[in-house]
Design a protein around this motif. Structure first.
Motif, PDB file in Angstrom:
ATOM      1  N   SER A  77      42.206 117.070  81.246  1.00 41.76           N
ATOM      2  CA  SER A  77      41.325 117.718  80.276  1.00 41.76           C
ATOM      3  C   SER A  77      39.982 117.013  80.197  1.00 41.76           C
ATOM      4  O   SER A  77      39.867 115.818  80.486  1.00 41.76           O
ATOM      5  CB  SER A  77      41.986 117.727  78.892  1.00 41.76           C
ATOM      6  OG  SER A  77      41.189 118.435  77.965  1.00 41.76           O
ATOM      7  N   ASP A  78      38.967 117.773  79.795  1.00 43.89           N
ATOM      8  CA  ASP A  78      37.656 117.236  79.449  1.00 43.89           C
ATOM      9  C   ASP A  78      37.487 117.351  77.945  1.00 43.89           C
ATOM     10  O   ASP A  78      38.134 118.178  77.293  1.00 43.89           O
ATOM     11  CB  ASP A  78      36.545 118.009  80.157  1.00 43.89           C
ATOM     12  CG  ASP A  78      36.610 117.871  81.668  1.00 43.89           C
ATOM     13  OD1 ASP A  78      37.229 116.896  82.151  1.00 43.89           O
ATOM     14  OD2 ASP A  78      36.050 118.736  82.365  1.00 43.89           O
ATOM     15  N   ASP A  80      35.253 118.727  76.300  1.00 47.28           N
ATOM     16  CA  ASP A  80      34.652 119.979  75.840  1.00 47.28           C
ATOM     17  C   ASP A  80      35.656 121.135  75.835  1.00 47.28           C
ATOM     18  O   ASP A  80      35.285 122.296  75.680  1.00 47.28           O
ATOM     19  CB  ASP A  80      33.422 120.346  76.678  1.00 47.28           C
ATOM     20  CG  ASP A  80      33.684 120.313  78.182  1.00 47.28           C
ATOM     21  OD1 ASP A  80      34.859 120.222  78.582  1.00 47.28           O
ATOM     22  OD2 ASP A  80      32.711 120.384  78.952  1.00 47.28           O
ATOM     23  N   MET A  81      36.929 120.811  75.990  1.00 41.61           N
ATOM     24  CA  MET A  81      37.995 121.805  75.841  1.00 41.61           C
ATOM     25  C   MET A  81      38.408 121.920  74.377  1.00 41.61           C
ATOM     26  O   MET A  81      38.403 120.933  73.641  1.00 41.61           O
ATOM     27  CB  MET A  81      39.230 121.406  76.655  1.00 41.61           C
ATOM     28  CG  MET A  81      39.155 121.713  78.130  1.00 41.61           C
ATOM     29  SD  MET A  81      39.195 123.485  78.518  1.00 41.61           S
ATOM     30  CE  MET A  81      40.789 123.988  77.847  1.00 41.61           C
ATOM     31  N   THR A 108      41.201 129.784  81.620  1.00 37.49           N
ATOM     32  CA  THR A 108      40.438 129.299  80.469  1.00 37.49           C
ATOM     33  C   THR A 108      39.325 130.285  80.144  1.00 37.49           C
ATOM     34  O   THR A 108      38.886 131.063  81.000  1.00 37.49           O
ATOM     35  CB  THR A 108      39.789 127.923  80.734  1.00 37.49           C
ATOM     36  OG1 THR A 108      39.063 127.986  81.965  1.00 37.49           O
ATOM     37  CG2 THR A 108      40.821 126.822  80.817  1.00 37.49           C
ATOM     38  N   ILE A 110      35.399 130.434  79.118  1.00 39.40           N
ATOM     39  CA  ILE A 110      34.179 129.616  79.183  1.00 39.40           C
ATOM     40  C   ILE A 110      33.231 130.076  78.075  1.00 39.40           C
ATOM     41  O   ILE A 110      32.964 131.268  77.922  1.00 39.40           O
ATOM     42  CB  ILE A 110      33.494 129.753  80.550  1.00 39.40           C
ATOM     43  CG1 ILE A 110      34.485 129.417  81.680  1.00 39.40           C
ATOM     44  CG2 ILE A 110      32.270 128.850  80.621  1.00 39.40           C
ATOM     45  CD1 ILE A 110      35.083 128.039  81.611  1.00 39.40           C
ATOM     46  N   TYR A 138      39.965 120.504  84.368  1.00 36.44           N
ATOM     47  CA  TYR A 138      40.368 120.740  82.979  1.00 36.44           C
ATOM     48  C   TYR A 138      41.432 121.823  82.830  1.00 36.44           C
ATOM     49  O   TYR A 138      41.969 122.003  81.742  1.00 36.44           O
ATOM     50  CB  TYR A 138      39.142 121.112  82.133  1.00 36.44           C
ATOM     51  CG  TYR A 138      38.372 122.307  82.647  1.00 36.44           C
ATOM     52  CD1 TYR A 138      38.786 123.607  82.367  1.00 36.44           C
ATOM     53  CD2 TYR A 138      37.227 122.130  83.418  1.00 36.44           C
ATOM     54  CE1 TYR A 138      38.082 124.690  82.851  1.00 36.44           C
ATOM     55  CE2 TYR A 138      36.526 123.210  83.894  1.00 36.44           C
ATOM     56  CZ  TYR A 138      36.947 124.494  83.610  1.00 36.44           C
ATOM     57  OH  TYR A 138      36.254 125.574  84.095  1.00 36.44           O
ATOM     58  N   THR A 192      39.307 127.281  75.238  1.00 31.75           N
ATOM     59  CA  THR A 192      37.910 127.448  75.637  1.00 31.75           C
ATOM     60  C   THR A 192      37.366 126.148  76.217  1.00 31.75           C
ATOM     61  O   THR A 192      37.751 125.054  75.802  1.00 31.75           O
ATOM     62  CB  THR A 192      37.035 127.850  74.437  1.00 31.75           C
ATOM     63  OG1 THR A 192      37.087 126.820  73.434  1.00 31.75           O
ATOM     64  CG2 THR A 192      37.506 129.164  73.838  1.00 31.75           C
ATOM     65  N   CYS A 193      36.450 126.302  77.170  1.00 34.66           N
ATOM     66  CA  CYS A 193      35.737 125.160  77.743  1.00 34.66           C
ATOM     67  C   CYS A 193      34.250 125.409  77.537  1.00 34.66           C
ATOM     68  O   CYS A 193      33.713 126.412  78.020  1.00 34.66           O
ATOM     69  CB  CYS A 193      36.065 125.014  79.224  1.00 34.66           C
ATOM     70  SG  CYS A 193      35.278 123.577  79.992  1.00 34.66           S
ATOM     71  N   CYS A 194      33.596 124.529  76.803  1.00 30.18           N
ATOM     72  CA  CYS A 194      32.184 124.699  76.450  1.00 30.18           C
ATOM     73  C   CYS A 194      31.287 124.236  77.589  1.00 30.18           C
ATOM     74  O   CYS A 194      31.426 123.124  78.082  1.00 30.18           O
ATOM     75  CB  CYS A 194      31.878 123.923  75.174  1.00 30.18           C
ATOM     76  SG  CYS A 194      30.154 123.990  74.695  1.00 30.18           S
ATOM     77  N   LYS A 195      30.359 125.086  77.995  1.00 32.82           N
ATOM     78  CA  LYS A 195      29.426 124.777  79.072  1.00 32.82           C
ATOM     79  C   LYS A 195      27.986 124.743  78.570  1.00 32.82           C
ATOM     80  O   LYS A 195      27.063 125.144  79.274  1.00 32.82           O
ATOM     81  CB  LYS A 195      29.575 125.806  80.210  1.00 32.82           C
ATOM     82  CG  LYS A 195      30.907 125.760  80.923  1.00 32.82           C
ATOM     83  CD  LYS A 195      31.144 124.423  81.589  1.00 32.82           C
ATOM     84  CE  LYS A 195      32.460 124.380  82.350  1.00 32.82           C
ATOM     85  NZ  LYS A 195      32.730 123.060  82.935  1.00 32.82           N
TER      86      LYS A 195
END
Length: 268
Positions: A77-78, A80-81, A108, A110, A138, A192-195
């Motif tokens: 995981s990162d 920003d997850m 996921t 994004i 992630y 969710t993964c924040c970009k």
């Protein structure tokens, strides 16, 4: 099966990531900061460890988390997850329902500026070399037994904070496939993964192309020159440079890959 989330992060001073990411299972937070230390906190759902080190490089940080892992299933995981409520229970269930799987790459959502802009959706199928390396770490989970038996770890030269700015995720998945681990993709959506921002991306510039060339030489040792031509043409709009210039810079990275010469030294 016991699950553990392995989070890589920087400059954390407490365990607030647990709530921010909605982690509701055992976890290891590998925290790159200015000091070395270890903390552990018990929750009703399990134990969260934080390992702080004065190191840099996402590959090294993931390896630090791996060294502290102990569960049957490890989910990379990162920070920003953010996991959907109950989503982590589905990771263990996916492995229970697919006993042949050594690695599962999940789906996921994004986000950017708080809005979902894309769903990285995977069909339920066996992943192969030609379609597996586009995924981010992630969304990857692995059986710890398989990881140990295959003697796997992350390449510490690629990724944020490393000499070459990206690619540790693709190299790890390739290593899994090279060692004959059974890799599957799954439609189950983790969260969710924040970009909004990137720790390594500074634009589609010459360094980006050069680093891609170094990466391609590791990923595609036989087809690296063909890949350079393909992406040289494909990236024209993003780089706003000619295909010829794109290809030349990618090939420069390929040429210097064996010497592990970073871009800053190559262009002196």
């Amino acid at each position: 099966m016991k699950l553990q989330v392995l989070v890589v992060s920087m400059h954390q001073s407490d365990f607030s990531l647990v709530d921010k990411m909605n982690i509701r299972t055992n976890a290891v937070i590998a925290n790159q900061t200015s000091y070395n230390g270890f903390e552990e906190k018990e929750y009703e759902f399990g134990t969260v460890k934080m390992i702080s080190t004065a190191t840099r490089g996402v590959g090294l940080n993931r390896n630090i988390a791996l060294l502290a892992s102990e569960a049957d299933i490890l989910l990379f995981s990162d920070d920003d997850m953010r996991y959907y409520d109950g989503a982590l229970n589905g990771v263990s269930e996916a492995f229970a329902n697919n006993p042949r799987a050594d690695v599962i790459i999940f789906s996921t959502d994004i986000t950017r500026d708080g809005e979902i802009i894309q769903r990285k959706y995977n069909k339920k199928k066996r992943a192969r070399m030609w379609n597996a390396m586009k995924h981010g770490t992630y969304a990857v989970a692995i059986r710890r037994r398989a990881l140990i038996q295959a003697n796997l770890k992350f390449n510490e030269l690629f990724g944020g904070g490393c000499p070459f700015s990206c690619g540790e995720d693709s190299l790890f998945i390739k290593a899994c496939l090279d060692r004959s681990l059974r890799v599957y993709t799954d439609p189950y959506v983790l969260g969710t993964c924040c970009k909004d921002a990137s720790s390594w991306f500074t634009g589609y510039n010459e360094k980006y192309l050069y680093d891609k060339g170094v990466l391609y030489s590791y990923l595609f040792p036989v087809l690296k020159h063909a890949v350079a031509v393909y992406y040289g043409f494909r990236l024209r709009r993003k780089t706003k440079m000619s295909a010829r210039k794109n290809i030349r810079m990618i090939l420069t990275g390929i040429k210097n890959a064996k010497k592990l010469l970073p871009y800053s030294e190559a262009v002196r």
